[in-house]
Design a protein around this motif. Structure first.
Motif, PDB file in Angstrom:
ATOM      1  N   MET A 252       0.580  -2.581  -5.127  1.00 55.61           N
ATOM      2  CA  MET A 252      -0.328  -2.364  -6.307  1.00 55.61           C
ATOM      3  C   MET A 252      -0.661  -3.464  -6.966  1.00 55.61           C
ATOM      4  SD  MET A 252       1.929   0.360  -6.589  1.00 55.61           S
ATOM      5  CE  MET A 252       2.501   1.075  -8.635  1.00 55.61           C
ATOM      6  N   HIS A 253      -0.666  -3.978  -6.811  1.00 56.91           N
ATOM      7  CA  HIS A 253      -1.418  -4.789  -7.582  1.00 56.91           C
ATOM      8  C   HIS A 253      -3.271  -5.122  -7.066  1.00 56.91           C
ATOM      9  CE1 HIS A 253       1.802  -7.854  -8.445  1.00 56.91           C
ATOM     10  NE2 HIS A 253       1.485  -8.116  -9.396  1.00 56.91           N
ATOM     11  N   ASP A 254      -3.393  -4.725  -5.891  1.00 56.75           N
ATOM     12  CA  ASP A 254      -4.598  -4.362  -5.366  1.00 56.75           C
ATOM     13  C   ASP A 254      -5.012  -2.767  -4.738  1.00 56.75           C
ATOM     14  OD1 ASP A 254      -5.619  -7.013  -5.192  1.00 56.75           O
ATOM     15  OD2 ASP A 254      -4.922  -7.797  -3.851  1.00 56.75           O
ATOM     16  N   GLN A 255      -4.464  -1.920  -5.611  1.00 58.13           N
ATOM     17  CA  GLN A 255      -4.856  -0.883  -5.092  1.00 58.13           C
ATOM     18  C   GLN A 255      -6.229  -0.626  -4.510  1.00 58.13           C
ATOM     19  OE1 GLN A 255      -4.033   1.285  -8.950  1.00 58.13           O
ATOM     20  NE2 GLN A 255      -2.259  -0.190  -8.785  1.00 58.13           N
TER      21      GLN A 255
ATOM     22  N   LYS B 164      -8.011   1.938  -5.023  1.00 60.70           N
ATOM     23  CA  LYS B 164      -9.530   2.186  -5.765  1.00 60.70           C
ATOM     24  C   LYS B 164     -10.577   0.892  -5.713  1.00 60.70           C
ATOM     25  CE  LYS B 164      -6.934   1.048 -10.342  1.00 60.70           C
ATOM     26  NZ  LYS B 164      -6.535   1.131 -11.303  1.00 60.70           N
TER      27      LYS B 164
END
Lengths: 238, 188
Positions: free
Chosen positions: B20-23, B25
């Motif tokens: 979730m920290h490094d998605q 996108k």
């Protein structure tokens, strides 16, 4: 929990319970004390573990606060901002208009470094990047989690100084993180922003920190800039 | 058997993942394995014009009037405009041209080639469009600033440079009679 008090070695000397002769005692008597201490101490041990875990999560090991990061070119804010007096916006040109402050292209570096330090080995990656149109892969120092929305421009226009979050960059040879960027740090200001507001015309002054002013002045500026406490979840998590 | 503590521990551990920290996108300036040049930031496709970027106005975007350097400004020049120009001049220009325009800025003191003084006759006689063009396209060893300074700000800097030039060649006759008294007072 049941413990066998281990003084009896034969079934004759104890009525009940009875053990076969061959069964030697398993635990040393001193363990009785240890076990009592452990049951009682568990509260403290768990407490200490929780405290330790929390301290770890807030330590520079995790947050990288104060840890200078290696970069492909050892760019010094201390030299460029502190020594030469360059404005933040010379390189971070979009900070007043966009969410990202803007990282300078190597063309910006070459504006001067085509003339000064132009044969330096240290700056070879900059020249190559400019000549071959390849990006330099800098090590990112400030990175928020992807589920947190952040916009530089609104903070700037409300009078939050660069130094409030980034510290005295004019004293940093290599860049490091001044703040943890953890949520409780964001909230420390979002709950009570009046304390952290300075005059708009000193936002980019690296020698200025809002705490240089007394609280009444900051509160007056906050009112003037219409600064409000914003702690709704969806302000940042949208 | 009470499984609650076990479930709790598993839940807490599940939260330790960084997905979730490094998605997936892409953020501004992030690297990307998808694009050949490795950049998430995409350049505009060559030969295309984005909405709002059609730049037909020669005066505003190229500093030209009838093919010659513009004499007029394509917008109203007032105090706020000059102050904007002053702040942009101090950010982008003063490092070489210095705050007064004589060309002895900090970068020059450290080895950058000294720019021409803005107060020489040739530049005092140059029209605003000329300065706009120099900021937009560069001049001599000065790089262009078109990627760093928006069009309106380039005009604002031009107006401020013109004001700087005037300030170095002003006489007391240029000051309105009503203001002369206070000026002379301040010099005393």
């Amino acid at each position: 929990m049941h413990l066998v008090h281990g003084v009896a070695t034969t079934s004759e000397s104890l009525g009940s319970p009875t053990f076969p002769k061959s069964m030697a005692q398993i635990f040393h008597p001193s363990l009785n004390t240890v076990s009592r201490a452990t049951i009682f101490g568990a509260v403290f041990i768990l407490g200490a573990a929780a405290f330790g875990w929390d301290s770890l999560l807030r330590s520079p090991y995790v947050t990288q606060v104060g840890v200078a990061r290696d970069q492909p070119v050892p760019f010094s804010h201390k030299h460029h901002v502190g020594g030469l007096g360059m404005d933040c916006r010379y390189c971070h040109s979009y900070v007043e208009e966009s969410s990202s402050a803007g990282m300078p292209s190597t063309k910006v570096c070459m504006t001067c470094h085509s003339m000064v330090w132009n044969d330096s080995e240290m700056l070879a990656p900059v020249r190559e990047s400019y000549a071959e149109d390849r990006s330099i892969e800098w090590t990112r120092v400030h990175d928020l989690p992807d589920f947190a929305y952040f916009d530089h421009s609104i903070h700037i226009s409300k009078g939050v100084s660069c130094t409030s979050c980034h510290g005295a960059v004019n004293e940093m040879p290599l860049m490091w993180r001044e703040a943890s960027l953890q949520m409780d740090w964001c909230l420390s200001c979002h709950r009570d922003p009046q304390k952290y507001i300075g005059p708009r015309d000193r936002v980019f002054d690296p020698d200025f920190h809002p705490f240089d002013l007394d609280l009444e002045t900051r509160q007056a500026l906050a009112e003037e800039n219409r600064v409000e406490s914003l702690i709704n979840c969806s302000v940042c998590h949208r | 058997m009470n499984r609650f503590p076990l479930i709790l521990v598993l839940l807490v551990m599940a939260a330790c993942r960084q997905d979730m920290h490094d998605q997936a996108k892409l953020e501004a300036y992030e690297s990307s394995e998808f694009f050949a040049d490795g950049r998430a930031v995409r350049p505009q496709v060559e030969g295309t014009v984005a909405r709002g970027q059609l730049r037909l106005d020669d005066h505003l975007y190229r500093g030209l009037q009838d093919g010659a350097p513009a004499v007029d400004y394509p917008m109203t020049v007032d105090r706020a405009f000059l102050e904007r120009g002053q702040s942009r001049y101090q950010i982008f220009c003063a490092i070489c041209h210095d705050a007064t325009g004589f060309g002895q800025g900090m970068a020059v003191q450290r080895g950058v080639k000294a720019p021409t003084s803005l107060h020489i006759d040739r530049l005092r006689e140059s029209p605003p469009g000329y300065f706009f063009d120099v900021i937009t396209n560069g001049y001599g060893s000065m790089y262009d600033y078109s990627d760093r300074i928006p069009v309106e700000d380039r005009w604002a800097i031009t107006a401020y440079v013109k004001a700087l030039q005037l300030s170095r060649h002003a006489s007391i006759d240029d000051v309105p009679a009503s203001e002369r008294g206070s000026l002379e007072e301040s010099l005393r």
